[in-house]
Scaffold this active site. Structure first.
Site, mmCIF file in Angstrom:
data_model
loop_
_atom_site.group_PDB
_atom_site.id
_atom_site.type_symbol
_atom_site.label_atom_id
_atom_site.label_comp_id
_atom_site.label_asym_id
_atom_site.label_seq_id
_atom_site.Cartn_x
_atom_site.Cartn_y
_atom_site.Cartn_z
ATOM 1 N N ASP A 1 -6.762 11.265 -3.092
ATOM 2 C CA ASP A 1 -5.607 10.498 -2.616
ATOM 3 C C ASP A 1 -4.631 11.512 -2.025
ATOM 4 O OD1 ASP A 1 -3.731 8.290 -2.338
ATOM 5 O OD2 ASP A 1 -2.664 9.094 -4.065
ATOM 6 N N SER A 2 -3.627 11.005 -1.357
ATOM 7 C CA SER A 2 -2.570 11.889 -0.848
ATOM 8 C C SER A 2 -1.872 12.611 -2.003
ATOM 9 C CB SER A 2 -1.530 11.064 -0.095
ATOM 10 O OG SER A 2 -0.931 10.135 -0.985
ATOM 11 N N CYS B 1 -7.158 5.804 -1.567
ATOM 12 C CA CYS B 1 -5.907 5.789 -0.800
ATOM 13 C C CYS B 1 -6.074 4.799 0.345
ATOM 14 C CB CYS B 1 -5.645 7.197 -0.263
ATOM 15 S SG CYS B 1 -4.198 7.326 0.790
ATOM 16 N N GLU C 1 5.579 10.013 -6.806
ATOM 17 C CA GLU C 1 4.968 11.354 -6.817
ATOM 18 C C GLU C 1 5.830 12.332 -7.628
ATOM 19 O OE1 GLU C 1 1.738 13.549 -5.181
ATOM 20 O OE2 GLU C 1 2.057 11.428 -5.173
ATOM 21 N N CYS D 1 -1.081 0.025 -1.856
ATOM 22 C CA CYS D 1 -1.003 1.484 -1.951
ATOM 23 C C CYS D 1 -1.331 1.835 -3.399
ATOM 24 C CB CYS D 1 0.396 1.960 -1.584
ATOM 25 S SG CYS D 1 0.716 3.699 -1.988
ATOM 26 N N HIS E 1 -0.449 4.180 -5.230
ATOM 27 C CA HIS E 1 0.665 4.669 -6.057
ATOM 28 C C HIS E 1 1.360 3.512 -6.797
ATOM 29 C CE1 HIS E 1 0.367 8.437 -3.785
ATOM 30 N NE2 HIS E 1 1.301 8.975 -4.539
HETATM 31 N N1 DGL Z 1 -1.613 6.213 -2.264
HETATM 32 C C1 DGL Z 1 -1.657 6.060 -0.843
HETATM 33 C C2 DGL Z 1 -2.169 4.690 -0.439
HETATM 34 O O1 DGL Z 1 -2.899 4.064 -1.181
HETATM 35 C C3 DGL Z 1 -0.509 6.408 0.020
HETATM 36 C C4 DGL Z 1 0.709 7.050 -0.421
HETATM 37 C C5 DGL Z 1 1.232 7.961 0.644
HETATM 38 O O2 DGL Z 1 1.992 7.538 1.512
HETATM 39 O O3 DGL Z 1 0.829 9.124 0.603
HETATM 40 O O4 DGL Z 1 -1.896 4.243 0.629
#
Ligand code: DGL
Length: 274
Positions: free
Chosen positions: A20-21, A83, A162, A194, A196
């Site tokens: 993931d990011s 992600c 984050e 997302c 997160h």
């Molecule tokens: N966790 C990521 C997603 O599912 C993105 C978060 C980010 O912007 O890095 O899209």
């Protein structure tokens, strides 16, 4: 004394690589651990480049390829792009350069939301990059017809998560800011687009109210990884649960602290220069 040689018939365990990011994909890692308890889990948080959602498609593609290459070098059998933003920008490219590699992507759960809604009004919380992607436009064309969709980009929210404090005032303020338009539209179903966001689902649920159903696809993604792992399960051993192996392109101590708090199983974290 040197360590004993592995038994001649030792077979490596199934290896599942996840990225993931940043820390968001840990929400998927939790489900993977439950669905594939014997697998060795490898995870990369590209936190030095997070948030992806506010980057260009070319940058997301470049980072997704670099991280996937690292996980391929680690000999993972199945890759999970945990992600939504990286999936939208890069999964076609990753599948094209490694056609032999089973790759699972993540996309906003519009399909289950369409099945769940009673009033036809659905909200989608996601990054800017996911919402503007061609892949999401196609998802809307396939599953969003005849529905009233409220698309809510959430700049800053992934970055605030984050930072590691899920109850920080900045997190609560952003959740309220992005849920308010969904309340105004009277949505009865909201998609977490997302990875997160499941970590703050309790705040999102509180902001939306008890009548709103929240769709999180983490478990479905883990089930898909299980399905793609079947051919390997036949030839790999199931090992007892060992610690998950995590890497971060940012500070290892930071990810170790978050993993210890957020994951219900042990994890070993190392820094990655990628
Ligand atoms: N966790 C990521 C997603 O599912 C993105 C978060 C980010 O912007 O890095 O899209």
């Amino acid at each position: 004394m040197p360590p004993p040689d592995p038994a001649p018939d030792a077979v490596p365990p199934l290896r599942v690589g996840v990225f993931d990011s940043g820390v968001g994909g840990l929400s998927v890692l939790k489900d993977l651990r439950e669905v594939l308890p014997g697998a060795q889990l490898l995870y990369v948080a590209d936190s030095a480049w997070a948030p992806y959602g506010e980057r260009s498609e070319a940058e997301i593609l470049m980072r997704s390829e670099a991280i996937s290459r690292f996980l391929r070098f680690q000999q993972v059998d199945v890759l999970v792009v945990a992600c939504n933003t990286a999936t939208a920008a890069a999964v076609h490219h990753l599948r094209a350069i490694w056609p032999d590699w089973p790759i699972v992507g993540v996309e906003p759960g519009l399909k289950p939301a369409a099945a769940a809604t009673r009033n036809g009004r659905i909200g989608v919380l996601a990054t800017e990059a996911t919402l503007r992607s061609g892949k999401f436009q196609k998802l809307m064309a396939d599953h969003g017809q005849d529905l009233q969709l409220t698309l809510q980009a959430c700049p800053g929210l992934a970055a605030a998560i984050e930072a590691g404090d899920l109850d920080a005032p900045a997190v609560l303020e952003l959740v309220e800011r992005y849920c308010a338009p969904l309340r105004t539209q009277g949505v009865d179903t909201v998609v977490l687009g997302c990875t997160h966001y499941p970590f703050v689902v309790h705040h999102i649920a509180h902001a939306l109210g008890p009548q709103v159903r929240i769709i999180d696809t983490s478990r479905a993604v883990a089930q898909r990884a299980l399905a793609l792992s079947e051919p390997f399960l036949a030839i790999r051993t199931a090992t007892p649960d060992g610690p998950a192996r995590l890497w971060t392109t940012s500070e290892a101590a930071m990810l170790q602290a978050i993993a210890t708090r957020w994951l219900p199983f042990p994890a070993q974290v190392r820094a990655l220069d990628a």
